[in-house]
Design a protein around this motif. Structure first.
Motif, mmCIF file in Angstrom:
data_model
loop_
_atom_site.group_PDB
_atom_site.id
_atom_site.type_symbol
_atom_site.label_atom_id
_atom_site.label_comp_id
_atom_site.label_asym_id
_atom_site.label_seq_id
_atom_site.Cartn_x
_atom_site.Cartn_y
_atom_site.Cartn_z
ATOM 1 N N VAL A 384 -12.003 -2.164 -4.171
ATOM 2 C CA VAL A 384 -11.904 -1.039 -5.310
ATOM 3 C C VAL A 384 -10.439 -0.607 -5.418
ATOM 4 N N GLY A 385 -9.960 -0.515 -4.246
ATOM 5 C CA GLY A 385 -8.562 -0.036 -4.398
ATOM 6 C C GLY A 385 -7.600 -0.919 -5.477
ATOM 7 N N GLN A 386 -7.712 -2.177 -5.159
ATOM 8 C CA GLN A 386 -6.995 -3.064 -5.967
ATOM 9 C C GLN A 386 -7.406 -3.261 -7.292
ATOM 10 N N LEU A 387 -8.641 -2.780 -7.654
ATOM 11 C CA LEU A 387 -9.372 -2.851 -8.951
ATOM 12 C C LEU A 387 -8.770 -1.440 -9.651
ATOM 13 N N LEU A 388 -8.664 -0.569 -9.044
ATOM 14 C CA LEU A 388 -8.350 0.741 -9.775
ATOM 15 C C LEU A 388 -6.724 0.464 -9.933
ATOM 16 N N GLU A 389 -6.039 0.069 -9.001
ATOM 17 C CA GLU A 389 -4.596 -0.237 -9.419
ATOM 18 C C GLU A 389 -4.365 -1.055 -10.325
ATOM 19 N N ALA A 390 -5.157 -2.112 -10.758
ATOM 20 C CA ALA A 390 -5.108 -3.055 -11.921
ATOM 21 C C ALA A 390 -4.976 -2.125 -13.023
ATOM 22 N N VAL A 391 -6.224 -1.293 -13.041
ATOM 23 C CA VAL A 391 -6.548 -0.517 -14.282
ATOM 24 C C VAL A 391 -5.271 0.276 -14.643
ATOM 25 N N ASP A 392 -4.650 1.105 -13.429
ATOM 26 C CA ASP A 392 -3.535 1.817 -13.720
ATOM 27 C C ASP A 392 -2.400 0.842 -14.309
#
Ligand SMILES: Cc1cc2nc3c(=O)[nH]c(=O)nc-3n(C[C@H](O)[C@H](O)[C@H](O)COP(=O)(O)OP(=O)(O)OC[C@H]3O[C@@H](n4cnc5c(N)ncnc54)[C@H](O)[C@@H]3O)c2cc1C
Length: 404
Positions: A384-392
């Motif tokens: 999830v950390g990577q997904l949220l980073e991708a959104v940022d």
């Protein structure tokens, strides 16, 4: 059917990752499915822990399937007000199994995960530029933008060479489904030197069976199955800085307290041995002979143990989990594997831009706790950390749909 996220395996890891994807990454429930052959999510966890007779988990209260670390503690508080004392055992506040399971159910209900469960088994998987195509055992097909492999190791029980696989007198504690009932007061030989063997021996003894416990090594006393330093940077920093994956495999092997038991299991075990309810043999099994009314086990110390039934508590096979369809996926997609056969992953647990892994398969990235509940939490954070980073970094994309 076409979904954004497909999780293969509805055990401890699959359920936690589903909760994280919905609860933290904002994935819409209708965009997610969990494929698992069990008649409900967590079926294998429930049956294997019930078979052992364990009353409490080995891990502390902050290791559970919800998102917020104190969720299990708070849940216990609300139940206690409804008259349930002693939910946690010392040391480290280890939750009662019944409490942990009730909390798992709460997580499953809170995220509506039962409705997303497809009771089936993945038999094949192929990837093209845009989707992952998955075939199920009934022949149905599914397509997903992303899959998470959370298949665990429970389907690979370690089976010693001397033990016949097709005789009802010999079974493994981690075989699915109900075991053939034991005749009252019949003698049972439990084979194994770790926590499960000790717990099963104690359960059978409490149920009135004379028990032989056959272990290759002396009792090894450890509170946890690896040092708690592996839960944080103390040991993980050097592990992750180690570029040589063979060396990482060695570190994992050395770190695991395989075949160990904690003090609260050793105490009643010793008591049962002193009382003659459990006879402990520190010896290897050389041969098993089938007799008319049971089995005879010849040991390396020349003793022969006779019993009506043999219950193997010999843990899991160390081969890479998954079998044929994972082998074929590796072959067709040229997925990288280390010398030990396990996946080579990036820090977001991606084996391929559309394939993430968790649990046993993610060991070379998550370290010795990968298979545990703590490993599920760590896997959820990484994915999830990577997904949220991708959104940022891509403000026009939503976490729910961002393919890496
Ligand atoms: C008796 C016991 C007690 C334990 N106690 C603790 C503890 O106290 N604390 C702790 O941290 N850890 C504990 N563990 C270790 C670990 O947490 C559990 O083994 C946990 O169940 C691992 O989760 P998992 O999701 O990886 O695997 P599982 O829970 O085994 O789930 C994997 C699921 O994937 C399914 N599957 C496999 N292949 C396919 C396929 N092709 N298609 C669809 N589905 C598939 C399986 O049928 C299974 O349902 C314990 C383990 C055992 C066995």
């Amino acid at each position: 059917m076409n979904v954004e996220w497909l999780i293969v395996g509805g055990g401890i890891h699959g359920v936690h990752i589903a909760a994280r994807l919905i609860g933290e990454a904002g994935v819409a429930p209708q965009d997610l499915r969990i494929v698992d052959p069990g008649d409900r999510l967590l079926a294998r966890w429930r049956s294997s822990t019930a078979t052992t007779g364990m009353t409490h988990l080995r891990s502390p209260a902050v290791h559970h399937l919800d998102l917020e670390p104190w969720s299990l503690k708070r849940f216990a508080g609300t139940r206690r007000r409804r008259r349930r004392p002693k939910s946690f055992a010392p040391p480290y506040d280890r939750p009662k199994l019944t409490l942990f399971n009730a909390h798992c159910e709460r997580v499953v209900n809170a995220y509506g995960l039962s409705e997303l469960h497809l009771q089936n088994r993945v038999t094949d998987c192929a990837i093209d530029d845009h989707r992952v195509g998955v075939r199920l055992s009934g022949g149905d097909r599914l397509e997903a933008a992303n899959i998470v492999l959370a298949i665990g190791a429970i389907e690979q029980p370690a089976w010693p060479d001397w033990a016949p696989r097709d005789d009802a007198r010999v079974s493994h504690v981690f075989e699915p489904g109900p075991h053939a009932p034991f005749e009252p007061e019949s003698t049972v030989a439990v084979v194994g030197g770790g926590m499960t063997a000790a717990q099963v021996a104690l359960r059978l003894s409490r149920e009135g069976h004379p028990v032989h416990l056959l272990s290759r090594h002396p009792l090894r006393l450890h509170q946890f199955d690896s040092d708690p330093g592996w839960l944080g940077p103390r040991f993980m920093k050097a592990f992750l800085e180690e570029p040589d994956l063979d060396r990482r495999r060695e570190l994992i092997t050395d770190a695991r307290h395989r075949g160990s038991i904690p003090p609260d299991v050793r105490r009643p075990l010793r008591q049962a041995i002193v009382e003659g309810k459990i006879v402990r043999h520190e010896s290897d099994v050389r041969q098993l002979d089938l007799k008319q009314d049971g089995v005879a086990l010849s040991l390396s110390d020349d003793h022969v143990v006779e019993a009506r039934r043999v219950l193997l508590a010999t843990g899991f096979d160390s081969r890479r989990p998954g079998g044929r369809w994972i082998d074929e996926l590796i072959e067709s997609e040229s997925l990288p594997v280390a010398q030990c056969g396990y996946p080579v992953l990036d820090s977001a647990l991606r084996w391929h831009p559309r394939v993430r892994v968790s649990g046993a398969l993610a060991e070379l990235e998550l370290g010795p706790v990968a298979r545990n509940i703590a490993g599920a939490r760590r896997a959820g954070e990484r994915i999830v950390g990577q997904l949220l980073e991708a959104v940022d970094t891509h403000p026009m994309r939503s976490a729910a749909t961002s393919a890496p």
